[in-house]
Every structure is written in structure tokens, then in C-alpha cells.
Write an enzyme that holds these catalytic residues in place. Structure first.
Site, PDB file in Angstrom:
ATOM      1  N   GLY A  45       0.841  -1.184   0.000  1.00 45.04           N
ATOM      2  CA  GLY A  45       0.000   0.000   0.000  1.00 45.04           C
ATOM      3  C   GLY A  45       0.879   1.236   0.000  1.00 45.04           C
ATOM      4  O   GLY A  45       2.045   1.170   0.412  1.00 45.04           O
ATOM      5  N   GLN A  50       3.301   9.847   1.133  1.00 46.52           N
ATOM      6  CA  GLN A  50       4.563   9.093   1.179  1.00 46.52           C
ATOM      7  C   GLN A  50       5.470   9.406  -0.009  1.00 46.52           C
ATOM      8  O   GLN A  50       6.647   9.052   0.001  1.00 46.52           O
ATOM      9  CB  GLN A  50       4.277   7.589   1.218  1.00 46.52           C
ATOM     10  CG  GLN A  50       3.706   7.138   2.543  1.00 46.52           C
ATOM     11  CD  GLN A  50       3.616   5.630   2.590  1.00 46.52           C
ATOM     12  OE1 GLN A  50       2.645   5.054   2.118  1.00 46.52           O
ATOM     13  NE2 GLN A  50       4.643   4.978   3.122  1.00 46.52           N
ATOM     14  N   CYS A  88       6.132  -0.314   7.199  1.00 48.10           N
ATOM     15  CA  CYS A  88       5.758   0.828   6.359  1.00 48.10           C
ATOM     16  C   CYS A  88       6.949   1.225   5.489  1.00 48.10           C
ATOM     17  O   CYS A  88       8.078   1.236   5.960  1.00 48.10           O
ATOM     18  CB  CYS A  88       5.356   1.991   7.257  1.00 48.10           C
ATOM     19  SG  CYS A  88       4.893   3.479   6.347  1.00 48.10           S
ATOM     20  N   LEU A  89       6.682   1.552   4.230  1.00 48.89           N
ATOM     21  CA  LEU A  89       7.755   1.962   3.314  1.00 48.89           C
ATOM     22  C   LEU A  89       8.447   3.230   3.804  1.00 48.89           C
ATOM     23  O   LEU A  89       9.611   3.453   3.482  1.00 48.89           O
ATOM     24  CB  LEU A  89       7.192   2.198   1.902  1.00 48.89           C
ATOM     25  CG  LEU A  89       6.556   0.989   1.205  1.00 48.89           C
ATOM     26  CD1 LEU A  89       5.992   1.404  -0.149  1.00 48.89           C
ATOM     27  CD2 LEU A  89       7.549  -0.151   1.048  1.00 48.89           C
ATOM     28  N   HIS A 130      -4.152   1.230   7.690  1.00 51.34           N
ATOM     29  CA  HIS A 130      -2.798   1.789   7.631  1.00 51.34           C
ATOM     30  C   HIS A 130      -2.750   2.976   6.659  1.00 51.34           C
ATOM     31  O   HIS A 130      -2.194   4.031   6.975  1.00 51.34           O
ATOM     32  CB  HIS A 130      -1.821   0.685   7.192  1.00 51.34           C
ATOM     33  CG  HIS A 130      -0.391   1.104   7.121  1.00 51.34           C
ATOM     34  ND1 HIS A 130       0.540   0.733   8.072  1.00 51.34           N
ATOM     35  CD2 HIS A 130       0.268   1.877   6.223  1.00 51.34           C
ATOM     36  CE1 HIS A 130       1.720   1.264   7.745  1.00 51.34           C
ATOM     37  NE2 HIS A 130       1.586   1.962   6.630  1.00 51.34           N
ATOM     38  N   GLU A 131      -3.354   2.809   5.469  1.00 49.58           N
ATOM     39  CA  GLU A 131      -3.289   3.872   4.455  1.00 49.58           C
ATOM     40  C   GLU A 131      -4.142   5.078   4.853  1.00 49.58           C
ATOM     41  O   GLU A 131      -3.743   6.223   4.645  1.00 49.58           O
ATOM     42  CB  GLU A 131      -3.707   3.335   3.080  1.00 49.58           C
ATOM     43  CG  GLU A 131      -2.824   2.212   2.533  1.00 49.58           C
ATOM     44  CD  GLU A 131      -1.330   2.468   2.659  1.00 49.58           C
ATOM     45  OE1 GLU A 131      -0.889   3.629   2.509  1.00 49.58           O
ATOM     46  OE2 GLU A 131      -0.587   1.500   2.937  1.00 49.58           O
ATOM     47  N   HIS A 134      -2.287   7.148   7.232  1.00 48.03           N
ATOM     48  CA  HIS A 134      -1.319   8.012   6.533  1.00 48.03           C
ATOM     49  C   HIS A 134      -2.001   9.294   6.074  1.00 48.03           C
ATOM     50  O   HIS A 134      -1.472  10.389   6.253  1.00 48.03           O
ATOM     51  CB  HIS A 134      -0.779   7.310   5.276  1.00 48.03           C
ATOM     52  CG  HIS A 134       0.459   6.495   5.513  1.00 48.03           C
ATOM     53  ND1 HIS A 134       1.606   7.011   6.075  1.00 48.03           N
ATOM     54  CD2 HIS A 134       0.746   5.202   5.230  1.00 48.03           C
ATOM     55  CE1 HIS A 134       2.527   6.068   6.141  1.00 48.03           C
ATOM     56  NE2 HIS A 134       2.030   4.945   5.637  1.00 48.03           N
TER      57      HIS A 134
HETATM   58 CO    CO Z   1       2.843   3.059   5.424  1.00 48.71          CO
END
Ligand code: CO
Length: 169
Positions: A45, A50, A88-89, A130-131, A134
Site C-alpha cells: 500500500g 509518502q 511501512c515503506l 494503515h493507508e 497516513h
Molecule cells: Co505506510
């Protein structure tokens, strides 16, 4: 072209994103670039902030490996507290058990601006939460204990310094 992924605690990740109002070619282009970054990083995701863009849109990965976009999403209902391992990225190489809900009901717009409603559970529900976090300006680290949060914060500050030295940030 894929865009670089921003590392937490960059301000764009801790600021609530703005609603998408323009469903045109610029949004399509942003979504395509986000998807490239997501696939390049092998994630499940990605949210627009991000890649440094403060807009309320994200990609969510299904269990079959495909992705769909969520624009201006809202959580309508959630139930069944669970604790799930999360990463998380924007917080590379950190994985921690994080409190979430097993089931979630959301509404969102697709890239055409059509409203959709979705009830999800398990991994899909997890990625949605999660998204959407963000897009609200939060990362999973904020849901951990103070101790874990400060340890991860120190590691990310070191990482940002190292990236700066390489000219990547
Ligand atoms: Co993330």
C-alpha cells in the site's frame, strides 16, 4: 516515473492531507507514479503523502496481489480489536505488533470520482486502516509504546542523515 518515498518523521507524513477535488489527468498521473513507487519498493500500500504530495488518495493491495485506489476515504465502522505485525515503506525495516481492528467498513471515491463502499476484514482491513492513517497524518509508529516509538525515531533520524550524505534526501 516512480517518485522517491519520504522517510518518517518528515512533516508531509505528519500533516493531514487535503481532499481530492480534481478528478482529471493530473490525478491519474500521480496515481500511476505512486503505483510505480509502490511496486518498485515491493509494498502492499502507499499514500500520496509518502511520495511528498499532500492529497487524500492511496493505493491498497488485495490478497491476490492486485491494487486499487482509494480517494477521499472515510472509515464508517470498525470492530474486533486485533494486534498485527506492521511495517511501512516510510519506516524502512521496522516491524512491530500494532493495535488495529479486524473488520472495517469504508467509503471512498475511485479515480472517476464514483463513491464506493467496502466491508473488509483481515489483511485487507489492515492495509485500509494503515493507508487511511497516513492520509490523516499518522504512521503506525504512533500507535506503539513511547519506548518503541523513540527507538524507531532514533533509527529513522540516523537513516535520514545517511541518505542526506548520499544526496538522496
Ligand atoms: Co505506510
Amino acid at each position: 516515473m516512480a517518485r522517491d518515498i519520504v522517510i518518517w518523521p518528515n512533516k508531509v507524513l505528519t500533516t493531514e492531507t487535503k481532499p481530492v477535488t480534481d478528478f482529471g489527468p493530473e490525478l491519474e498521473k500521480l496515481l500511476e507514479e505512486m503505483l510505480e513507487s509502490l511496486k518498485e519498493a515491493d509494498g502492499i500500500g502507499i499514500a500520496a503523502n509518502q511520495v511528498g504530495v499532500s492529497l487524500r488518495c492511496a493505493w491498497v493491495g488485495r490478497e491476490d496481489g492486485t491494487f486499487f485506489e482509494i480517494i477521499n476515504p472515510e472509515v464508517l465502522d470498525k470492530s474486533g480489536p486485533v494486534t498485527l505485525e506492521e511495517g511501512c515503506l516510510s519506516v524502512p525495516d521496522q516491524f512491530e505488533k500494532t493495535p488495529r481492528s479486524h473488520k472495517v467498513k469504508v467509503k471512498y471515491q475511485d479515480r472517476k470520482g464514483e463513491w464506493q463502499e467496502l466491508e473488509a476484514e483481515g489483511r485487507l482491513a489492515h492495509v485500509l486502516q494503515h493507508e487511511i492513517d497516513h492520509l490523516d497524518g499518522h504512521v503506525f509508529v504512533e500507535r506503539l509504546s513511547n519506548l518503541k516509538r523513540s527507538l524507531i525515531l532514533e533509527k529513522m533520524k540516523k537513516l535520514q542523515k545517511a541518505l542526506k550524505r548520499q544526496g538522496k534526501e
